[in-house]
Motif scaffolding. Structure first.
Motif, PDB file in Angstrom:
ATOM      1  N   PRO A 226      83.466  18.359   8.480  1.00 13.38           N
ATOM      2  CA  PRO A 226      82.362  19.106   7.859  1.00 13.38           C
ATOM      3  C   PRO A 226      82.341  20.595   8.180  1.00 13.38           C
ATOM      4  N   LYS A 227      82.896  21.007   9.309  1.00 17.04           N
ATOM      5  CA  LYS A 227      82.881  22.428   9.670  1.00 17.04           C
ATOM      6  C   LYS A 227      84.131  23.171   9.214  1.00 17.04           C
ATOM      7  N   LEU A 228      85.068  22.439   8.623  1.00 20.41           N
ATOM      8  CA  LEU A 228      86.267  23.068   8.067  1.00 20.41           C
ATOM      9  C   LEU A 228      85.922  23.598   6.677  1.00 20.41           C
ATOM     10  N   ARG A 229      86.093  24.875   6.463  1.00 15.40           N
ATOM     11  CA  ARG A 229      85.701  25.506   5.201  1.00 15.40           C
ATOM     12  C   ARG A 229      86.831  25.378   4.165  1.00 15.40           C
ATOM     13  N   ILE A 230      86.596  24.592   3.140  1.00 18.59           N
ATOM     14  CA  ILE A 230      87.561  24.475   2.051  1.00 18.59           C
ATOM     15  C   ILE A 230      87.226  25.561   1.035  1.00 18.59           C
ATOM     16  N   VAL A 231      88.090  26.573   0.961  1.00 15.58           N
ATOM     17  CA  VAL A 231      87.766  27.778   0.189  1.00 15.58           C
ATOM     18  C   VAL A 231      88.416  27.791  -1.196  1.00 15.58           C
ATOM     19  N   GLY A 232      89.102  26.719  -1.566  1.00 15.66           N
ATOM     20  CA  GLY A 232      89.676  26.667  -2.902  1.00 15.66           C
ATOM     21  C   GLY A 232      90.623  25.502  -3.071  1.00 15.66           C
ATOM     22  N   ARG A 233      90.908  25.178  -4.319  1.00 12.41           N
ATOM     23  CA  ARG A 233      91.870  24.119  -4.626  1.00 12.41           C
ATOM     24  C   ARG A 233      92.412  24.339  -6.031  1.00 12.41           C
ATOM     25  N   TYR A 234      93.627  23.848  -6.273  1.00  4.46           N
ATOM     26  CA  TYR A 234      94.235  23.947  -7.597  1.00  4.46           C
ATOM     27  C   TYR A 234      95.269  22.847  -7.729  1.00  4.46           C
ATOM     28  N   ILE A 235      95.341  22.261  -8.922  1.00  4.33           N
ATOM     29  CA  ILE A 235      96.274  21.157  -9.154  1.00  4.33           C
ATOM     30  C   ILE A 235      97.720  21.627  -9.028  1.00  4.33           C
ATOM     31  N   GLY A 236      98.622  20.677  -8.839  1.00  2.00           N
ATOM     32  CA  GLY A 236     100.018  21.032  -8.622  1.00  2.00           C
ATOM     33  C   GLY A 236     100.789  21.352  -9.886  1.00  2.00           C
TER      34      GLY A 236
END
Length: 260
Positions: free
Chosen positions: A134-144
């Motif tokens: 929960p404290k790890l900040r996921i700042v973005g994602r994009y498909i492969g």
């Protein structure tokens, strides 16, 4: 020296390919040290097949030589290192290594960017990671599987997000070579490629049991999914022959390093 006696990271060379001895108790200090440098820091999870590929493919070899960490994941590499150097690296299951890495990053609320996988798998991966860390900040994602025309936009998005770790998975054209080819266009950070990781995080694929992995038998599952992998017995025998040749005729040397 036994792995249990190691207290700090150390780099050795096996068949002129670098390999890091990284005890679990030294991992946290090593990771925080890499992040403090504010430089691109690639982490390679090296299998036996990767080692052989590094010996014949110049681009991949450069990627491995320039890596900040080269972590062995094949049992054969441990035996080979012990045979040539009398030192015993710590072998990690890829999933367990990444979990340790994310746990370390979460302690100081570092950030993560996810690149790879199909949309549904990526969404499930992000959801599960947010629940687990929960404290790890996921700042973005994009498909492969993105189009070539989208690449500039993706690189810019990653650079602006400035993640502490870029986690790259299946579907990205070029696989780990994508990291090597576009590293200069990314922000200084840790970067790691692991093919099936998102599938495991999304609960679409099971990881090998600890017992199977400890015995070095995880290849059986790979062969069941792809029988052609049985032919890897031939490069495995070639690797064994190389170990004997190096033991008898090649003088041990310091680990090689590449140039950025």
């Amino acid at each position: 020296m036994d792995a249990a006696e190691q207290t700090a990271a150390e780099r050795i060379s096996i068949l002129k390919v670098p390999l890091d001895i990284l005890p679990p108790e030294a991992m946290e200090e090593k990771i925080y040290g890499l992040l403090k440098t504010e430089k691109p820091q690639n982490i390679v999870l090296l299998s036996l097949w990767d080692l052989l590929r590094a010996r014949r493919n110049s681009e991949y070899r450069s990627y491995v030589l320039n890596a900040a960490l080269v972590i062995p994941i094949s049992k054969s590499l441990i035996g080979g290192a012990r045979f040539l150097t009398r030192k015993t690296p710590v072998r990690y299951m890829p999933f367990d290594f990444v979990i340790r890495l994310l746990t370390i990053l979460e302690k100081r609320e570092y950030s993560l960017y996810l690149l790879g996988g199909k949309k549904s798998i990526l969404q499930k991966t992000e959801k599960n990671l947010r629940q687990t860390f929960p404290k790890l900040r996921i700042v973005g994602r994009y498909i492969g599987r993105f189009e070539q025309a989208e690449q500039g936009t993706i690189l810019q998005a990653i650079r602006k997000a400035g993640p502490s770790l870029l986690l790259v998975g299946k579907g990205v054209r070029g696989r780990e070579k994508w990291i090597a080819r576009h590293g200069g266009a990314l922000n200084p950070a840790l970067r790691l490629w692991c093919s099936d990781l998102f599938d495991v995080f999304a609960e679409r694929r099971r990881r090998p049991s600890e017992g199977v992995f400890r015995r070095g038998m995880e290849w059986i599952g790979f062969c069941l999914r792809n029988p052609f992998k049985l032919f890897r017995i031939f490069p495995y025998l070639y690797y064994k022959l190389l170990l004997v040749v190096y033991r008898l005729f090649v003088k041990p040397s310091a680990p090689e390093t590449g140039s950025e």
